[in-house]
Design a protein around this motif. Structure first.
Motif, PDB file in Angstrom:
ATOM      1  N   ASP A 272      35.307 -10.843 -36.892  1.00 36.31           N
ATOM      2  CA  ASP A 272      36.011 -12.173 -36.879  1.00 36.31           C
ATOM      3  C   ASP A 272      35.404 -13.151 -36.272  1.00 36.31           C
ATOM      4  O   ASP A 272      35.356 -14.349 -36.466  1.00 36.31           O
ATOM      5  CB  ASP A 272      37.309 -11.879 -36.187  1.00 36.31           C
ATOM      6  N   ASP A 273      34.859 -12.892 -35.019  1.00 38.65           N
ATOM      7  CA  ASP A 273      33.973 -13.964 -34.056  1.00 38.65           C
ATOM      8  C   ASP A 273      32.646 -14.310 -35.190  1.00 38.65           C
ATOM      9  O   ASP A 273      32.616 -15.479 -35.040  1.00 38.65           O
ATOM     10  CB  ASP A 273      33.629 -13.288 -33.026  1.00 38.65           C
ATOM     11  N   TRP A 275      32.266 -14.260 -38.412  1.00 39.85           N
ATOM     12  CA  TRP A 275      32.700 -15.108 -39.478  1.00 39.85           C
ATOM     13  C   TRP A 275      33.017 -16.623 -39.115  1.00 39.85           C
ATOM     14  O   TRP A 275      32.570 -17.362 -39.730  1.00 39.85           O
ATOM     15  CB  TRP A 275      33.779 -14.410 -40.246  1.00 39.85           C
ATOM     16  N   ALA A 276      33.818 -16.666 -37.841  1.00 40.47           N
ATOM     17  CA  ALA A 276      34.227 -17.781 -37.594  1.00 40.47           C
ATOM     18  C   ALA A 276      32.974 -18.820 -36.881  1.00 40.47           C
ATOM     19  O   ALA A 276      32.729 -20.141 -37.127  1.00 40.47           O
ATOM     20  CB  ALA A 276      35.310 -17.714 -36.162  1.00 40.47           C
ATOM     21  N   ARG A 279      31.070 -19.970 -40.001  1.00 38.13           N
ATOM     22  CA  ARG A 279      31.996 -20.955 -40.534  1.00 38.13           C
ATOM     23  C   ARG A 279      31.502 -22.275 -40.098  1.00 38.13           C
ATOM     24  O   ARG A 279      31.278 -23.238 -40.664  1.00 38.13           O
ATOM     25  CB  ARG A 279      33.254 -20.357 -40.654  1.00 38.13           C
ATOM     26  N   ARG A 280      31.537 -22.163 -38.695  1.00 36.45           N
ATOM     27  CA  ARG A 280      31.375 -23.537 -37.902  1.00 36.45           C
ATOM     28  C   ARG A 280      29.837 -23.802 -38.185  1.00 36.45           C
ATOM     29  O   ARG A 280      29.750 -25.053 -38.289  1.00 36.45           O
ATOM     30  CB  ARG A 280      31.757 -23.326 -36.302  1.00 36.45           C
ATOM     31  N   SER A 366      32.870 -21.427 -45.494  1.00 38.17           N
ATOM     32  CA  SER A 366      32.917 -22.765 -44.570  1.00 38.17           C
ATOM     33  C   SER A 366      32.885 -23.827 -45.296  1.00 38.17           C
ATOM     34  O   SER A 366      33.593 -24.813 -45.062  1.00 38.17           O
ATOM     35  CB  SER A 366      31.215 -22.744 -43.899  1.00 38.17           C
ATOM     36  N   HIS A 369      36.744 -24.294 -45.862  1.00 38.09           N
ATOM     37  CA  HIS A 369      37.679 -24.961 -44.705  1.00 38.09           C
ATOM     38  C   HIS A 369      37.116 -26.080 -43.934  1.00 38.09           C
ATOM     39  O   HIS A 369      38.151 -26.993 -43.760  1.00 38.09           O
ATOM     40  CB  HIS A 369      37.021 -23.774 -43.387  1.00 38.09           C
ATOM     41  N   GLU A 376      37.828 -24.454 -36.959  1.00 42.15           N
ATOM     42  CA  GLU A 376      38.093 -24.301 -35.537  1.00 42.15           C
ATOM     43  C   GLU A 376      37.037 -23.594 -34.898  1.00 42.15           C
ATOM     44  O   GLU A 376      36.407 -22.631 -35.528  1.00 42.15           O
ATOM     45  CB  GLU A 376      39.581 -23.600 -35.439  1.00 42.15           C
ATOM     46  N   TRP A 377      36.858 -23.407 -33.557  1.00 41.84           N
ATOM     47  CA  TRP A 377      36.102 -22.632 -32.700  1.00 41.84           C
ATOM     48  C   TRP A 377      36.670 -22.479 -31.195  1.00 41.84           C
ATOM     49  O   TRP A 377      36.870 -23.517 -30.712  1.00 41.84           O
ATOM     50  CB  TRP A 377      34.849 -23.139 -32.744  1.00 41.84           C
TER      51      TRP A 377
END
Length: 383
Positions: A272-273, A275-276, A279-280, A366, A369, A376-377
């Protein structure tokens, strides 16, 4: 051969050739011969880094080859006790201080990291311009010679032809744990190492070829001030590449080197981390949504489609050759990145089409979103 054969062959062949060329130029850091005489300040922005902050502090406290070393850590309103863990790790070492971010909360229009580094450098008003700055992420691990080696490489750039040095990006060897990390993390180094001739681009000031990794950046306080520091990239999700572009616009070169065995980092501890994080990071890297979707298409057609053709296509030889060259380029890249090579690295390289399929999915996610304003981060909106 058709275009479906030629394009993947051209991409894989050019990537392998570029990696071979860059392998002769992008050397890994090594311990310097002489101590660094100039003052060095290491800046560490930290938000919810209780699991790793003690390790990087321990690494920084045993750095050698630097006569005048200070460390400043910015606790960015952490909720997991990062500051308390950091103060215990400091253990009375007066070279290391923790700055409480709650006293100067992040204003609107800034990312947390940019604001933290801005605050840390604001407090250096009395330091001379020749002070060397090392901007280091909290999850980076450093061998005892790492800081001195980075500063020595940066200082040596002044003797090389081309514009004056502004920013050195030291790329940590990416430590991988999970299957997803093994697929994705080696692409971080490979992505620029196989595409841009560093011996040429680092002597130019084109912003389109600027590359940087904010896990470990080295500059001088004077140069940092001249370009406006992180105030100039306050709202950028990928502040590292944005900062490199700012330096180039100011007439200073930006350079990349491998951290090799001296600098390591495990960026993410969960899928999850990861991917996030990507994405950022990829949200602003391709010039907007159209650029992102163009990159997705290129990855699928140039790197994933050959695997399909090799498995079920009527003419498999060109596809197999493209796959072999793609894997070879990954092996060369990983060898330079880590200053070593393991059987696992070679095995991961053979999964290059799968890696590129995952990368395409990350970039597409990304783009979606970003378009919907849901980036978000670490609990903060960055859209």
């Amino acid at each position: 051969m058709t275009a479906a054969d030629i394009v993947p062959l051209a991409l894989a062949g050019s990537g392998l050739a570029m990696a071979a060329v860059n392998a002769r130029h992008v050397h890994a850091l090594s311990a310097p011969r002489h101590p660094v005489a100039a003052p060095v300040v290491v800046l560490v922005p930290a938000r919810d880094e209780a699991d790793v902050i003690a390790d990087v502090i321990a690494d920084l406290r045993v750095q050698r080859g630097v006569d005048d070393l200070r460390v400043r850590i910015y606790d960015d309103e952490s909720t997991d006790g990062t500051a308390e863990v950091a103060r215990r790790a400091i253990d009375g070492d007066d070279r290391v201080v923790v700055v409480d971010g709650a006293r100067t909360p992040k204003p609107a229009g800034w990312t947390g990291k940019a604001w933290g580094l801005h605050r840390l450098t604001t407090d250096l008003a009395d330091d001379p311009p020749n002070t060397r700055l090392c901007l280091v992420d909290a999850d980076v691990r450093l061998a005892p010679d790492a800081v001195a080696a980075a500063v020595a490489v940066f200082d040596a750039l002044s003797d090389a032809p081309g514009p004056p040095p502004g920013l050195l990006s030291v790329w940590p060897a990416q430590i991988v744990g999970s299957a997803l990390e093994r697929l994705v993390q080696p692409l971080l180094f490979w992505s620029w190492f196989s595409m841009l001739p560093q011996s040429v681009t680092e002597r130019q000031l084109r912003t389109s070829t600027a590359v940087a990794n904010g896990q470990f950046l080295t500059t001088t306080l004077g140069a940092y001030r001249d370009v406006g520091g992180h105030r100039s990239v306050a709202a950028e999700p990928a502040d590292d590449i944005a900062l490199a572009r700012v330096f180039r616009r100011a007439g200073m070169r930006t350079v990349n080197r491998s951290g090799g065995h001296l600098v390591r980092c495990r960026m993410y501890r969960s899928g999850d981390d990861l991917w996030a994080g990507y994405r950022r990071w990829t949200a602003t890297e391709f010039g907007g949504a159209r650029g992102s979707w163009a990159v997705v298409a290129a990855l699928l057609l140039g790197h994933v489609a050959p695997a399909v053709r090799a498995a079920i296509g009527p003419r498999r030889t060109p596809a197999v050759l493209a796959l072999v060259m793609g894997a070879a380029g990954r092996v060369v890249s990983r060898r330079v990145e880590t200053d070593a090579l393991t059987p696992s690295d070679v095995l991961d390289a053979t999964a290059h089409p799968v890696s590129m399929a995952v990368a395409a999915a990350l970039i597409a996610d990304s783009a979606v979103h970003t378009r919907t304003g849901r980036l978000e981060w670490k609990g903060r909106s960055i859209s």
